[in-house]
Design an enzyme around this catalytic site. Sequence first.
Site, PDB file in Angstrom:
ATOM      1  N   CYS A 328       0.734  -1.214   0.088  1.00  0.00           N
ATOM      2  CA  CYS A 328       0.369  -0.115   0.022  1.00  0.00           C
ATOM      3  C   CYS A 328       1.197   1.202  -0.061  1.00  0.00           C
ATOM      4  O   CYS A 328       1.573   1.678  -1.110  1.00  0.00           O
ATOM      5  CB  CYS A 328      -1.072  -0.183   1.444  1.00  0.00           C
ATOM      6  N   GLY A 331       2.503   0.237   4.054  1.00  0.00           N
ATOM      7  CA  GLY A 331       3.140  -1.053   3.617  1.00  0.00           C
ATOM      8  C   GLY A 331       2.978  -1.172   5.612  1.00  0.00           C
ATOM      9  O   GLY A 331       3.321  -2.653   5.596  1.00  0.00           O
ATOM     10  N   ARG A 334      -3.395  -1.443   5.050  1.00  0.00           N
ATOM     11  CA  ARG A 334      -3.098  -2.571   4.553  1.00  0.00           C
ATOM     12  C   ARG A 334      -2.970  -3.447   4.008  1.00  0.00           C
ATOM     13  O   ARG A 334      -3.575  -4.410   3.478  1.00  0.00           O
ATOM     14  CB  ARG A 334      -4.044  -2.162   3.238  1.00  0.00           C
ATOM     15  N   ARG A 380      -4.117   3.681  16.060  1.00  0.00           N
ATOM     16  CA  ARG A 380      -4.755   3.359  15.741  1.00  0.00           C
ATOM     17  C   ARG A 380      -6.311   3.548  16.311  1.00  0.00           C
ATOM     18  O   ARG A 380      -7.560   3.388  15.997  1.00  0.00           O
ATOM     19  CB  ARG A 380      -4.621   2.327  14.360  1.00  0.00           C
TER      20      ARG A 380
END
Length: 596
Positions: A328, A331, A334, A380
């Site tokens: 992505c 890296g 995704r 996240r």
Amino acid sequence: MAGARAAAAASTGSSASSGNPQPQEPGLGELLEEFSRTQYRAKDCSGTGGSKVERIEKRCLELFGRDYCYSVIQNVNGDICGHYPQHIVFLEYESSEKEKDTFQSTVQVSKLQDLVNRSKTARCRGRFVCPVILFKGKHICRSATLAGWGELYGRTGYNYIFSGGADDAWADAEDVTEEDCALRSDTHLFDKVRGYDIKLLRYLSVKYICDLMVENKKVKFGVNVTSSEKVDKAQRYADFTLLSIPYPGCEFFKEYKDRDYMAEGLIFNWKQDYVDAPLSIPDFLTCSLNIDWSQYQSWDLVQQTQNYLKLLLSIINSDDDSGLLVHCISGWDRTPLFISLLRLSLWADGLIHMSLKPAEILYLTVAYDWFLFGHMLVDRLSKGEEIFFFCFNFLKHIISEEFSALKTQRRKSLPARDAGFTLEDICMLRRKDRGSTTSLGSDFSLVMESSPGAAGSFTYETVELVPAGTQTQAAWRKSHSSSPQSVLWNRPPPPEDRLPSHQGLVEAKSSSSSSSNHSDNFFRMGSSPLEVPRPRLSALSERETRLQEVRSAFLASYSSTVGLRAAAPSPSGAIGGLLEQFVRGVGLRGTSSSTV
């Protein structure tokens, strides 16, 4: 950087040795606890042999060594990449316990070291092409996308703006070496650094490059900070088969969390200004998949992930001897999502990591594919972007035969199988005695052509994370979303996302996911008075069972470590209670969250 063969893998032990059990092996709960508290950095692990991270890495090497002989690329102190494992595993070939005693490396470690050192500048954040899965002698690799001028001419400033101005972005910047300075003064900078990247790809026999970016180039504050192979002006990657398969970034998964972890009906908004990478796949790779790729912008998150995974599986399962690269932007969001799904899917088919139990393969993919390759779980979780949780909760959607790399072989060998019913036995039954085709075992379902209506699967579980709610309308209805990231559609959850009712047990078990080991959970009240004997446990039902065990083990450990803390900011608060119910339900079934 120093390379090491598996027979003498420096301080981490050897994969070639017979291997005695490591004392006090770290469990999944301990791993998730560490993962949810701090981001992994290779430079923070030096000189701490008794630390949790050191034990996690040793455990990964031991699990790899169960089925493979490998070489180790040393990344102590993050000399190569600050957010890659300290001991990067290069799988060479599958091996038995006896073969490990006579391990002979098939790779020129010194040449690999040189290529890695030279090529790392070509990729964003120095995250070079790294092989992580070995299947049929092919390397499945991961990396970041290609670096742009912004990074090559100012890595420190690039890290700052790319991380959104985080305070620790400066501290995480890599030092610029004299070699880097020499390259920057060269007018053919891109020819050199991308030339090294191409040499590494060819050394690993990689032919297929799958780009998950929704952009052609990543733009921050009006500056192109990254590039990609598909827009390389000099066409340096023309000899590779390039696939542009745009997939939403981690920001989109806040919508997933805000919808109480319901991925069904959640559609990415493809009309946003920054989205400029169309889906592009060579026709010869799509002809056998029976997927209408022109409709990709109408797929919800479940269907999009399923179809992309089918594509990746078909590429690596082809007769081609070439490897695959998935990336992505950085890296670490995704990319590990699809790497982890590939590893677990192939393992469930018994094609890789054949000696590992469900708890062990789960530990390996969480630790190696996510934690040690730098996924920022702490960040996240604070933002509600739960792509990590989505990955393992999504396993319930890939248990059927259509995701199996063995389905072609199974269909070819079907007449020779020793099952409870043969095809001839079925054909000799009178029509009224056959009953519903959905009540037959998976052995018979293999001879049926798959259809869109039969693609779903029913899974019986004690408690699901998604509340059942009331019965909704059959037709989809478009609704408004508070975020430009998504377009929401309301539709009834599939049967697997609701607890089964007693009336629904008659035809609930679909042909694509039926298994003999679940048949005791269903009381058949179909039209046929003929009792259907239970067939032998098939490869398909074994796949289903394996993936369900992995998912259950993850949810149990996640709920007791990460899940309840992550669910606290949720407006609804529903997920916390459901996770607690799940733990109680799992406990009744005897699943342990701490066993590895």
